[in-house]
Design a protein around this motif. Sequence first.
Motif, PDB file in Angstrom:
ATOM      1  N   ARG A  77       0.845  -1.191   0.000  1.00 23.09           N
ATOM      2  CA  ARG A  77       0.000   0.000   0.000  1.00 23.09           C
ATOM      3  C   ARG A  77       0.884   1.245   0.000  1.00 23.09           C
ATOM      4  NH1 ARG A  77      -3.948  -1.306   5.026  1.00 23.09           N
ATOM      5  NH2 ARG A  77      -1.908  -1.333   6.075  1.00 23.09           N
ATOM      6  N   LEU A  78       0.471   2.243  -0.771  1.00 26.45           N
ATOM      7  CA  LEU A  78       1.208   3.504  -0.788  1.00 26.45           C
ATOM      8  C   LEU A  78       1.061   4.209   0.552  1.00 26.45           C
ATOM      9  CD1 LEU A  78       0.421   4.963  -4.331  1.00 26.45           C
ATOM     10  CD2 LEU A  78       2.643   4.216  -3.458  1.00 26.45           C
ATOM     11  N   VAL A  79       2.173   4.665   1.107  1.00 28.36           N
ATOM     12  CA  VAL A  79       2.182   5.406   2.365  1.00 28.36           C
ATOM     13  C   VAL A  79       2.787   6.783   2.073  1.00 28.36           C
ATOM     14  CG1 VAL A  79       2.900   5.390   4.781  1.00 28.36           C
ATOM     15  CG2 VAL A  79       2.530   3.224   3.583  1.00 28.36           C
ATOM     16  N   PRO A  80       2.120   7.872   2.472  1.00 31.92           N
ATOM     17  CA  PRO A  80       2.544   9.213   2.047  1.00 31.92           C
ATOM     18  C   PRO A  80       3.739   9.781   2.819  1.00 31.92           C
ATOM     19  CG  PRO A  80       0.612   9.390   3.446  1.00 31.92           C
ATOM     20  CD  PRO A  80       0.849   7.914   3.241  1.00 31.92           C
ATOM     21  N   PHE A  81       4.879   9.132   2.712  1.00 26.16           N
ATOM     22  CA  PHE A  81       6.087   9.673   3.317  1.00 26.16           C
ATOM     23  C   PHE A  81       6.694  10.732   2.406  1.00 26.16           C
ATOM     24  CE2 PHE A  81       6.023   5.437   5.393  1.00 26.16           C
ATOM     25  CZ  PHE A  81       6.109   5.859   6.723  1.00 26.16           C
ATOM     26  N   ALA A  84      12.404  12.946   2.086  1.00 24.25           N
ATOM     27  CA  ALA A  84      13.407  12.870   3.151  1.00 24.25           C
ATOM     28  C   ALA A  84      13.108  11.714   4.099  1.00 24.25           C
ATOM     29  CB  ALA A  84      13.454  14.185   3.925  1.00 24.25           C
ATOM     30  N   GLU A  85      11.835  11.508   4.415  1.00 22.02           N
ATOM     31  CA  GLU A  85      11.457  10.388   5.287  1.00 22.02           C
ATOM     32  C   GLU A  85      11.737   9.052   4.596  1.00 22.02           C
ATOM     33  OE1 GLU A  85       7.769  12.483   7.753  1.00 22.02           O
ATOM     34  OE2 GLU A  85       7.407  11.538   5.796  1.00 22.02           O
ATOM     35  N   THR A  86      11.436   8.988   3.314  1.00 24.85           N
ATOM     36  CA  THR A  86      11.705   7.768   2.548  1.00 24.85           C
ATOM     37  C   THR A  86      13.188   7.448   2.546  1.00 24.85           C
ATOM     38  OG1 THR A  86       9.781   8.148   1.125  1.00 24.85           O
ATOM     39  CG2 THR A  86      11.507   6.688   0.275  1.00 24.85           C
ATOM     40  N   GLU A  87      13.993   8.468   2.381  1.00 26.92           N
ATOM     41  CA  GLU A  87      15.446   8.271   2.373  1.00 26.92           C
ATOM     42  C   GLU A  87      15.916   7.647   3.681  1.00 26.92           C
ATOM     43  OE1 GLU A  87      19.282  11.238   2.001  1.00 26.92           O
ATOM     44  OE2 GLU A  87      17.560  11.592   0.674  1.00 26.92           O
ATOM     45  N   ARG A  88      15.420   8.150   4.789  1.00 29.34           N
ATOM     46  CA  ARG A  88      15.839   7.617   6.090  1.00 29.34           C
ATOM     47  C   ARG A  88      15.279   6.211   6.325  1.00 29.34           C
ATOM     48  NH1 ARG A  88      15.371  13.215   7.146  1.00 29.34           N
ATOM     49  NH2 ARG A  88      13.176  13.074   7.725  1.00 29.34           N
ATOM     50  N   LEU A  89      14.048   5.959   5.867  1.00 29.76           N
ATOM     51  CA  LEU A  89      13.463   4.622   6.015  1.00 29.76           C
ATOM     52  C   LEU A  89      14.290   3.578   5.264  1.00 29.76           C
ATOM     53  CD1 LEU A  89       9.661   5.420   5.534  1.00 29.76           C
ATOM     54  CD2 LEU A  89      10.732   4.567   7.623  1.00 29.76           C
ATOM     55  N   VAL A  90      14.730   3.924   4.070  1.00 32.07           N
ATOM     56  CA  VAL A  90      15.528   2.987   3.278  1.00 32.07           C
ATOM     57  C   VAL A  90      16.913   2.807   3.896  1.00 32.07           C
ATOM     58  CG1 VAL A  90      16.600   2.588   1.023  1.00 32.07           C
ATOM     59  CG2 VAL A  90      14.252   3.453   1.156  1.00 32.07           C
ATOM     60  N   ALA A  91      17.532   3.914   4.306  1.00 35.16           N
ATOM     61  CA  ALA A  91      18.854   3.820   4.926  1.00 35.16           C
ATOM     62  C   ALA A  91      18.803   2.935   6.173  1.00 35.16           C
ATOM     63  CB  ALA A  91      19.366   5.212   5.283  1.00 35.16           C
ATOM     64  N   TYR A  92      17.776   3.109   6.977  1.00 30.79           N
ATOM     65  CA  TYR A  92      17.596   2.320   8.199  1.00 30.79           C
ATOM     66  C   TYR A  92      17.540   0.825   7.882  1.00 30.79           C
ATOM     67  CZ  TYR A  92      15.379   0.906  12.644  1.00 30.79           C
ATOM     68  OH  TYR A  92      15.074   0.317  13.844  1.00 30.79           O
ATOM     69  N   GLN A  93      16.782   0.470   6.848  1.00 28.99           N
ATOM     70  CA  GLN A  93      16.597  -0.939   6.509  1.00 28.99           C
ATOM     71  C   GLN A  93      17.844  -1.549   5.870  1.00 28.99           C
ATOM     72  OE1 GLN A  93      12.400  -1.898   4.972  1.00 28.99           O
ATOM     73  NE2 GLN A  93      12.477   0.340   4.821  1.00 28.99           N
ATOM     74  N   VAL A  94      18.512  -0.786   5.016  1.00 33.37           N
ATOM     75  CA  VAL A  94      19.749  -1.291   4.412  1.00 33.37           C
ATOM     76  C   VAL A  94      20.802  -1.530   5.492  1.00 33.37           C
ATOM     77  CG1 VAL A  94      21.650  -0.761   2.832  1.00 33.37           C
ATOM     78  CG2 VAL A  94      19.288  -0.235   2.169  1.00 33.37           C
ATOM     79  N   GLY A  95      20.886  -0.596   6.437  1.00 36.87           N
ATOM     80  CA  GLY A  95      21.829  -0.765   7.543  1.00 36.87           C
ATOM     81  C   GLY A  95      21.503  -1.978   8.383  1.00 36.87           C
ATOM     82  N   ALA A  96      20.217  -2.204   8.648  1.00 31.54           N
ATOM     83  CA  ALA A  96      19.803  -3.379   9.429  1.00 31.54           C
ATOM     84  C   ALA A  96      20.151  -4.664   8.690  1.00 31.54           C
ATOM     85  CB  ALA A  96      18.304  -3.321   9.695  1.00 31.54           C
ATOM     86  N   ALA A  97      19.926  -4.683   7.376  1.00 34.23           N
ATOM     87  CA  ALA A  97      20.244  -5.874   6.592  1.00 34.23           C
ATOM     88  C   ALA A  97      21.742  -6.142   6.602  1.00 34.23           C
ATOM     89  CB  ALA A  97      19.740  -5.707   5.163  1.00 34.23           C
ATOM     90  N   GLN A  98      22.527  -5.089   6.466  1.00 33.38           N
ATOM     91  CA  GLN A  98      23.982  -5.279   6.512  1.00 33.38           C
ATOM     92  C   GLN A  98      24.429  -5.837   7.856  1.00 33.38           C
ATOM     93  OE1 GLN A  98      25.848  -1.514   5.259  1.00 33.38           O
ATOM     94  NE2 GLN A  98      26.432  -2.554   3.390  1.00 33.38           N
ATOM     95  N   ALA A  99      23.858  -5.308   8.920  1.00 35.74           N
ATOM     96  CA  ALA A  99      24.241  -5.768  10.253  1.00 35.74           C
ATOM     97  C   ALA A  99      23.888  -7.238  10.452  1.00 35.74           C
ATOM     98  CB  ALA A  99      23.559  -4.911  11.313  1.00 35.74           C
ATOM     99  N   MET A 100      22.666  -7.622  10.074  1.00 37.89           N
ATOM    100  CA  MET A 100      22.238  -8.998  10.297  1.00 37.89           C
ATOM    101  C   MET A 100      22.960  -9.967   9.358  1.00 37.89           C
ATOM    102  SD  MET A 100      20.434  -8.611  12.866  1.00 37.89           S
ATOM    103  CE  MET A 100      20.091 -10.351  13.041  1.00 37.89           C
TER     104      MET A 100
END
Length: 254
Positions: A77-81, A84-100
């Motif tokens: 579903r489309l979420v109206p971020f 700038a919010e999208t950028e941080r959401l993606v960075a957060y997830q990429v960092g989590a994936a790298q860590a795990m």
Amino acid sequence: MVKTTIDMNADLGESFGHYTIGDDAAMLDVVTSANVACGFHGGDPDVMASTFRLAREKNVTVGAHPGYPDLWGFGRRLVPFTAAETERLVAYQVGAAQAMATYAGHRIAYVKTHGALGNLSEQDSDVATAVLNAVQGVDASLALVAGAFGVLGRLARERGMTVYAEIFADRAYTEDGLLVSRKQAGAVLHDVDYISERVIRMVRNGAIETISGKMLPAPMDTICVHGDSAESVAIARTVRARLEDAGIALKAFA
């Protein structure tokens, strides 16, 4: 030039808590790359770690698969971020994936956006830019998996990023070479024989087949088979077998 090798990827690691989605172990015996959910549309730390560990054991390349924080809608579903919010959401997830992945003894090689975020990043330059800013901000060496006709891949190439062009085995295409919306009938394909024959046509012709049957010449480095449906494993196995029968070997792009 006829392709003799191609990658096959699947969206995996999308289970979370007590909820099991797909058969990741079986899919990892078939695919050569795995896009692992990062905890927002699916996945959790335990699932991520086990998926990365199993992928490492089976010699499967892994990538981060970030999406919108939308467990109820599975990230579709489309979420109206804002951008700038999208950028941080993606960075957060990429960092989590790298860590795990590091924790599990594996390494993230690329990023592929999921669901509504993926569709929007192929069509909206602001969203695509946000995704690219996030990926490069976390790790500029990461590659990107993107559609052949979307804005995301074009902007990534302009930045000098490595981009692997993707075709979908089990999704229909518009006349513009984009995915047909899941809201429309026929957007998701289920017939194993039809899917396999269509994939062979696309790979042999180096072209995406639209819903009308038109062939759009396009680069293709990887084939996506979704991992979250009941028929996913059967489709993946059949597509792989038909490709190999046609003289096209499966080989990870990274």
